[in-house]
Design an enzyme around this catalytic site. Structure first.
Site, PDB file in Angstrom:
ATOM      1  N   ASP A  30       0.854  -1.192   0.000  1.00  0.00           N
ATOM      2  CA  ASP A  30       0.000   0.000   0.000  1.00  0.00           C
ATOM      3  C   ASP A  30       0.890   1.242   0.000  1.00  0.00           C
ATOM      4  O   ASP A  30       1.873   1.308   0.731  1.00  0.00           O
ATOM      5  CB  ASP A  30      -0.913  -0.014   1.237  1.00  0.00           C
ATOM      6  N   ASN A  87     -12.998  -3.056   2.608  1.00  0.00           N
ATOM      7  CA  ASN A  87     -13.961  -1.978   2.811  1.00  0.00           C
ATOM      8  C   ASN A  87     -14.902  -1.910   1.621  1.00  0.00           C
ATOM      9  O   ASN A  87     -14.458  -2.000   0.473  1.00  0.00           O
ATOM     10  CB  ASN A  87     -13.233  -0.634   2.944  1.00  0.00           C
ATOM     11  N   GLY A  93     -15.205   3.545   4.229  1.00  0.00           N
ATOM     12  CA  GLY A  93     -13.950   4.179   3.865  1.00  0.00           C
ATOM     13  C   GLY A  93     -13.329   3.682   2.573  1.00  0.00           C
ATOM     14  O   GLY A  93     -12.140   3.897   2.337  1.00  0.00           O
ATOM     15  N   GLN A  94     -14.142   3.024   1.710  1.00  0.00           N
ATOM     16  CA  GLN A  94     -13.580   2.568   0.423  1.00  0.00           C
ATOM     17  C   GLN A  94     -13.254   3.778  -0.445  1.00  0.00           C
ATOM     18  O   GLN A  94     -14.097   4.657  -0.640  1.00  0.00           O
ATOM     19  CB  GLN A  94     -14.588   1.662  -0.304  1.00  0.00           C
ATOM     20  N   HIS A 100     -10.273  -5.030  -3.284  1.00  0.00           N
ATOM     21  CA  HIS A 100      -8.940  -5.229  -2.708  1.00  0.00           C
ATOM     22  C   HIS A 100      -9.052  -5.697  -1.273  1.00  0.00           C
ATOM     23  O   HIS A 100      -9.893  -5.231  -0.511  1.00  0.00           O
ATOM     24  CB  HIS A 100      -8.092  -3.956  -2.792  1.00  0.00           C
ATOM     25  N   LEU A 101      -8.178  -6.620  -0.942  1.00  0.00           N
ATOM     26  CA  LEU A 101      -8.083  -7.136   0.429  1.00  0.00           C
ATOM     27  C   LEU A 101      -6.838  -6.528   1.058  1.00  0.00           C
ATOM     28  O   LEU A 101      -5.729  -6.715   0.542  1.00  0.00           O
ATOM     29  CB  LEU A 101      -7.966  -8.660   0.383  1.00  0.00           C
ATOM     30  N   HIS A 102      -7.026  -5.787   2.145  1.00  0.00           N
ATOM     31  CA  HIS A 102      -5.879  -5.254   2.886  1.00  0.00           C
ATOM     32  C   HIS A 102      -5.314  -6.362   3.780  1.00  0.00           C
ATOM     33  O   HIS A 102      -6.065  -7.104   4.424  1.00  0.00           O
ATOM     34  CB  HIS A 102      -6.299  -4.121   3.829  1.00  0.00           C
TER      35      HIS A 102
HETATM   36  P1  5GP Z   1      -9.686   1.558   0.581  1.00  0.00           P
HETATM   37  O1  5GP Z   1      -9.665   2.851   1.342  1.00  0.00           O
HETATM   38  O2  5GP Z   1     -10.440   1.706  -0.724  1.00  0.00           O
HETATM   39  O3  5GP Z   1     -10.129   0.369   1.380  1.00  0.00           O
HETATM   40  O4  5GP Z   1      -8.175   1.248   0.237  1.00  0.00           O
HETATM   41  C1  5GP Z   1      -7.501   1.775  -0.870  1.00  0.00           C
HETATM   42  C2  5GP Z   1      -6.030   1.698  -0.560  1.00  0.00           C
HETATM   43  O5  5GP Z   1      -5.316   1.857  -1.764  1.00  0.00           O
HETATM   44  C3  5GP Z   1      -5.541   2.792   0.393  1.00  0.00           C
HETATM   45  O6  5GP Z   1      -4.976   2.198   1.548  1.00  0.00           O
HETATM   46  C4  5GP Z   1      -4.517   3.559  -0.436  1.00  0.00           C
HETATM   47  O7  5GP Z   1      -3.393   3.968   0.320  1.00  0.00           O
HETATM   48  C5  5GP Z   1      -4.139   2.568  -1.515  1.00  0.00           C
HETATM   49  N1  5GP Z   1      -3.755   3.164  -2.781  1.00  0.00           N
HETATM   50  C6  5GP Z   1      -4.446   4.114  -3.473  1.00  0.00           C
HETATM   51  N2  5GP Z   1      -3.803   4.411  -4.614  1.00  0.00           N
HETATM   52  C7  5GP Z   1      -2.685   3.641  -4.644  1.00  0.00           C
HETATM   53  C8  5GP Z   1      -1.618   3.498  -5.589  1.00  0.00           C
HETATM   54  O8  5GP Z   1      -1.552   4.167  -6.633  1.00  0.00           O
HETATM   55  N3  5GP Z   1      -0.642   2.606  -5.287  1.00  0.00           N
HETATM   56  C9  5GP Z   1      -0.675   1.848  -4.144  1.00  0.00           C
HETATM   57  N4  5GP Z   1       0.336   0.992  -3.953  1.00  0.00           N
HETATM   58  N5  5GP Z   1      -1.678   1.941  -3.232  1.00  0.00           N
HETATM   59  C10 5GP Z   1      -2.663   2.827  -3.479  1.00  0.00           C
END
Ligand code: 5GP
Ligand code: ZN
Length: 114
Positions: A30, A87, A93-94, A100-102
């Site tokens: 991330d 999310n 908070g998406q 995507h799976l964190h």
């Molecule tokens: P969400 O908030 O949708 O659950 O998670 C999206 C995640 O994607 C965030 O933690 C954010 O830091 C990450 N992210 C967004 N854009 C990029 C990118 O261009 N490269 C990488 N490696 N991570 C990204």
């Protein structure tokens, strides 16, 4: 899908720090890590949300969790534990509309999540 940043990462059109490269999913660091270990596992094909996952996507889901297993083992995260998060929607908070799976680890996690 045009304009989707994670589709571009999956195609190699945007640089990322790849940590897992499978047949149906990839994993990468991330860009804004929330823990010492913070990786994202995504399907190579565009799926926007959890609720868009179809029956045909079961092999992808299986590989997603194989990736969790092998990556957390490789990074030495299994003994102390880690958290996985998906999310969906604004209240959760998406921020990227590509499934995507964190995977988060390397520090103590609070519960309930914020
Ligand atoms: P969400 O908030 O949708 O659950 O998670 C999206 C995640 O994607 C965030 O933690 C954010 O830091 C990450 N992210 C967004 N854009 C990029 C990118 O261009 N490269 C990488 N490696 N991570 C990204
Ligand atoms: Zn996409």
């Amino acid at each position: 899908m045009d304009g989707c940043i994670f589709c571009k990462i999956a195609k190699g059109e945007i640089a990322s720090n790849i940590v897992y490269d499978g047949e149906l999913v990839i994993g990468f660091r991330d860009v804004n890590p929330q823990a010492p270990h913070h990786y994202l596992i995504i399907p190579k094909k565009h799926i926007a949300n959890i609720t868009d996952i179809g029956e045909d996507d079961l092999p992808m889901l299986a590989e997603m969790f194989r990736a969790v297993n092998s990556l957390t083992e490789e990074k030495g995260m299994q003994a102390r534990g880690f958290r996985t998060v998906m999310n969906q929607g604004r209240m959760a908070g998406q921020t990227v509309d590509h499934l995507h799976l964190h995977i988060l680890g390397g520090r103590v996690m609070g519960w309930p999540p914020g």
